[in-house]
Scaffold this motif. Structure first.
Motif, PDB file in Angstrom:
ATOM      1  N   GLY A  12       0.994  -1.138  -0.037  1.00 51.81           N
ATOM      2  CA  GLY A  12      -0.004  -0.011   0.029  1.00 51.81           C
ATOM      3  C   GLY A  12       0.928   1.182   0.090  1.00 51.81           C
ATOM      4  O   GLY A  12       0.534   2.128  -0.727  1.00 51.81           O
ATOM      5  N   SER A  36      -4.132   3.260  12.654  1.00 48.23           N
ATOM      6  CA  SER A  36      -3.094   3.333  11.571  1.00 48.23           C
ATOM      7  C   SER A  36      -2.274   4.517  11.780  1.00 48.23           C
ATOM      8  O   SER A  36      -1.138   4.402  11.617  1.00 48.23           O
ATOM      9  N   THR A  79      -4.141  -5.884   0.555  1.00 50.73           N
ATOM     10  CA  THR A  79      -4.367  -6.260   1.947  1.00 50.73           C
ATOM     11  C   THR A  79      -3.695  -7.706   2.207  1.00 50.73           C
ATOM     12  O   THR A  79      -3.605  -8.456   1.166  1.00 50.73           O
ATOM     13  N   GLY A  83      -6.868 -12.033   4.772  1.00 45.00           N
ATOM     14  CA  GLY A  83      -7.869 -10.982   5.287  1.00 45.00           C
ATOM     15  C   GLY A  83      -8.569 -10.115   4.209  1.00 45.00           C
ATOM     16  O   GLY A  83      -9.371  -9.323   4.457  1.00 45.00           O
ATOM     17  N   GLU A  86     -12.404 -10.204   4.145  1.00 53.14           N
ATOM     18  CA  GLU A  86     -12.794  -9.459   5.223  1.00 53.14           C
ATOM     19  C   GLU A  86     -12.608  -8.098   4.863  1.00 53.14           C
ATOM     20  O   GLU A  86     -13.749  -7.203   4.983  1.00 53.14           O
ATOM     21  N   ALA A  87     -11.584  -7.699   4.430  1.00 49.14           N
ATOM     22  CA  ALA A  87     -11.249  -6.177   3.875  1.00 49.14           C
ATOM     23  C   ALA A  87     -12.440  -5.647   2.896  1.00 49.14           C
ATOM     24  O   ALA A  87     -12.845  -4.611   3.041  1.00 49.14           O
ATOM     25  N   ILE A 104      -3.241  -7.534  -5.859  1.00 47.41           N
ATOM     26  CA  ILE A 104      -1.955  -7.940  -5.739  1.00 47.41           C
ATOM     27  C   ILE A 104      -1.685  -8.722  -4.659  1.00 47.41           C
ATOM     28  O   ILE A 104      -0.604  -9.306  -4.313  1.00 47.41           O
ATOM     29  N   MET A 146       6.305 -10.254  -7.083  1.00 49.32           N
ATOM     30  CA  MET A 146       7.653  -9.561  -7.156  1.00 49.32           C
ATOM     31  C   MET A 146       7.283  -8.393  -5.885  1.00 49.32           C
ATOM     32  O   MET A 146       6.505  -8.419  -5.416  1.00 49.32           O
ATOM     33  N   SER A 147       8.580  -8.144  -5.380  1.00 51.11           N
ATOM     34  CA  SER A 147       8.431  -7.332  -4.246  1.00 51.11           C
ATOM     35  C   SER A 147       7.946  -5.862  -4.785  1.00 51.11           C
ATOM     36  O   SER A 147       7.947  -5.556  -5.793  1.00 51.11           O
ATOM     37  N   ALA A 148       7.613  -5.200  -3.717  1.00 49.14           N
ATOM     38  CA  ALA A 148       6.682  -4.046  -3.911  1.00 49.14           C
ATOM     39  C   ALA A 148       7.676  -3.091  -4.532  1.00 49.14           C
ATOM     40  O   ALA A 148       7.270  -2.232  -5.609  1.00 49.14           O
TER      41      ALA A 148
HETATM   42  N1  LIG Z   1       5.430  -7.127   0.439  1.00 41.94           N
HETATM   43  C1  LIG Z   1       5.572  -7.354  -0.583  1.00 41.94           C
HETATM   44  O1  LIG Z   1       6.566  -7.121  -1.212  1.00 41.94           O
HETATM   45  C2  LIG Z   1       4.526  -8.124  -1.339  1.00 41.94           C
HETATM   46  C3  LIG Z   1       5.061  -8.481  -2.642  1.00 41.94           C
HETATM   47  C4  LIG Z   1       3.731  -9.256  -3.421  1.00 41.94           C
HETATM   48  C5  LIG Z   1       2.730  -9.561  -3.060  1.00 41.94           C
HETATM   49  N2  LIG Z   1       2.332  -8.897  -1.809  1.00 41.94           N
HETATM   50  C6  LIG Z   1       1.042  -9.154  -1.244  1.00 41.94           C
HETATM   51  O2  LIG Z   1       0.479  -7.927  -1.138  1.00 41.94           O
HETATM   52  C7  LIG Z   1      -0.446  -8.150   0.164  1.00 41.94           C
HETATM   53  C8  LIG Z   1       0.020  -6.897   1.166  1.00 41.94           C
HETATM   54  O3  LIG Z   1       1.106  -7.122   1.667  1.00 41.94           O
HETATM   55  P1  LIG Z   1       1.917  -6.187   2.522  1.00 41.94           P
HETATM   56  O4  LIG Z   1       3.255  -6.445   3.085  1.00 41.94           O
HETATM   57  O5  LIG Z   1       1.921  -4.773   1.838  1.00 41.94           O
HETATM   58  O6  LIG Z   1       0.870  -5.995   3.852  1.00 41.94           O
HETATM   59  P2  LIG Z   1       0.204  -7.012   4.764  1.00 41.94           P
HETATM   60  O7  LIG Z   1       0.830  -7.278   6.048  1.00 41.94           O
HETATM   61  O8  LIG Z   1       0.148  -8.513   4.029  1.00 41.94           O
HETATM   62  O9  LIG Z   1      -1.181  -6.559   5.196  1.00 41.94           O
HETATM   63  C9  LIG Z   1      -1.461  -5.387   5.499  1.00 41.94           C
HETATM   64  C10 LIG Z   1      -3.146  -4.829   5.198  1.00 41.94           C
HETATM   65  O10 LIG Z   1      -3.867  -6.115   5.435  1.00 41.94           O
HETATM   66  C11 LIG Z   1      -5.105  -5.698   6.178  1.00 41.94           C
HETATM   67  N3  LIG Z   1      -5.417  -6.607   6.994  1.00 41.94           N
HETATM   68  C12 LIG Z   1      -4.560  -7.829   7.557  1.00 41.94           C
HETATM   69  N4  LIG Z   1      -5.447  -8.579   7.880  1.00 41.94           N
HETATM   70  C13 LIG Z   1      -6.653  -8.398   7.897  1.00 41.94           C
HETATM   71  C14 LIG Z   1      -8.124  -8.620   8.132  1.00 41.94           C
HETATM   72  N5  LIG Z   1      -8.231  -9.722   8.826  1.00 41.94           N
HETATM   73  N6  LIG Z   1      -9.324  -7.994   7.740  1.00 41.94           N
HETATM   74  C15 LIG Z   1      -8.955  -7.107   6.945  1.00 41.94           C
HETATM   75  N7  LIG Z   1      -7.942  -6.214   6.821  1.00 41.94           N
HETATM   76  C16 LIG Z   1      -6.628  -7.296   7.108  1.00 41.94           C
HETATM   77  C17 LIG Z   1      -4.177  -4.771   7.155  1.00 41.94           C
HETATM   78  O11 LIG Z   1      -5.252  -3.633   7.606  1.00 41.94           O
HETATM   79  P3  LIG Z   1      -4.992  -2.664   8.662  1.00 41.94           P
HETATM   80  O12 LIG Z   1      -4.370  -1.402   7.669  1.00 41.94           O
HETATM   81  O13 LIG Z   1      -6.174  -2.170   9.455  1.00 41.94           O
HETATM   82  O14 LIG Z   1      -3.825  -2.967   9.847  1.00 41.94           O
HETATM   83  C18 LIG Z   1      -3.274  -3.994   6.312  1.00 41.94           C
HETATM   84  O15 LIG Z   1      -3.837  -2.771   5.545  1.00 41.94           O
HETATM   85  C19 LIG Z   1      -0.437  -9.368   0.639  1.00 41.94           C
HETATM   86  O16 LIG Z   1      -1.471 -10.098   0.267  1.00 41.94           O
HETATM   87  C20 LIG Z   1       0.896  -9.834   0.082  1.00 41.94           C
HETATM   88  O17 LIG Z   1       1.050 -11.256   0.332  1.00 41.94           O
HETATM   89  C21 LIG Z   1       3.340  -8.276  -0.793  1.00 41.94           C
END
Ligand SMILES: NC(=O)c1ccc[n+]([C@@H]2O[C@H](COP(=O)([O-])OP(=O)(O)OC[C@H]3O[C@@H](n4cnc5c(N)ncnc54)[C@H](OP(=O)(O)O)[C@@H]3O)[C@@H](O)[C@H]2O)c1
Length: 226
Positions: A12, A36, A79, A83, A86-87, A104, A146-148
């Motif tokens: 995000g 947040s 998200t 989750g 749910e989101a 994503i 891929m990574s963000a």
């Molecule tokens: N990090 C990376 O480089 C990367 C790369 C490729 C794909 N992804 C995918 O992208 C997504 C986001 O990854 P991320 O690392 O940025 O963050 P994350 O820690 O996986 O997700 C954070 C977000 O998820 C929400 N969330 C968590 N549990 C929830 C629930 N039970 N109900 C509703 N919302 C919930 C959180 O809400 P709140 O704001 O309320 O806390 C927060 O906004 C993931 O699915 C991940 O697998 C990540």
């Protein structure tokens, strides 16, 4: 364009900042705006807490999932995969409408430690579950492999010559998302077909995570050589 991002984590933050830098107006959605904005602990990837990050990115609006979904002409699901439904339920079907949702997310089970287990298999995926739960949404799965930092800057890997996958049921939605991908420097945009192709790209995650264990934080990506 107004873009609503569901998710305050690394994706995000990085995708939100990149879209804003391209001239879009961005609102990031979360379950609890005050919580947040007050957060100060870095996340598991070492990214700054959303609250601290937002102090440096005040041009990005913050709202509930429902407010971000209502605000965006195009939406992004950033998200946690477990989750996501749910989101999206909190965002509300009326606010999601028949918009394009760039999905994503990956459904990963971290309960038994690293590397996590990917829950997609050859019969189901999160992308399909989202499309089934919200049939009017135009779900476009992309960027999840891929990574963000690579998502928003293809040039970080092999001078931009690696591959980004895209799939979804709506050809116009994929074309619109492809334009956003091109603005991030992507030119090898491989259309894998309808939303069922989410199974294959979500199942790539164990390979990505194992590769990360070997390569570390140097940017890398999949490339379909041909
Ligand atoms: N990090 C990376 O480089 C990367 C790369 C490729 C794909 N992804 C995918 O992208 C997504 C986001 O990854 P991320 O690392 O940025 O963050 P994350 O820690 O996986 O997700 C954070 C977000 O998820 C929400 N969330 C968590 N549990 C929830 C629930 N039970 N109900 C509703 N919302 C919930 C959180 O809400 P709140 O704001 O309320 O806390 C927060 O906004 C993931 O699915 C991940 O697998 C990540």
């Amino acid at each position: 364009m107004n873009i609503g991002i569901l998710g305050t984590g690394m994706v995000g933050q990085v995708v939100g900042a990149a879209l804003a830098a391209k001239g879009h107006t961005v609102m990031i959605g979360t379950r609890d705006v005050q919580k947040s904005l007050a957060s100060t602990e870095p996340n598991g990837y070492g990214m700054p807490a959303f609250g601290l990050w937002h102090k440096d990115n005040q041009h990005i609006k913050v709202g509930t999932f429902a407010e971000a979904a209502k605000f965006g002409e195009v939406l992004v699901n950033a998200t946690s995969g477990l989750g996501s439904l749910e989101a999206l339920n909190m965002a509300g079907a009326d606010n999601l409408g028949s918009k394009v949702l760039i999905d994503i997310a990956n459904e990963l089970d971290f309960s038994k430690g690293m590397p996590p287990r990917a829950l997609a298999n050859d019969t189901r995926s999160l992308g399909e579950d989202i499309q089934t739960a919200f049939p009017n949404l135009k779900v476009v799965k992309t960027l999840n492999t891929m990574s963000a930092f690579v998502m928003v800057n293809a040039a970080l890997v092999d001078n931009g010559n690696s591959t980004v996958f895209i799939n979804g049921n709506d050809a116009n939605a994929k074309a619109q998302v492809s334009e956003i991908l091109k603005s991030f420097g992507w030119h090898d945009i491989m259309d894998l077909g309808d939303i069922t192709a989410s199974r294959s790209v979500e199942m790539l995650l164990p390979v990505w995570l194992k590769s990360w264990g070997v390569i570390g934080n140097t940017p890398f990506n999949f490339k379909i050589a041909r």
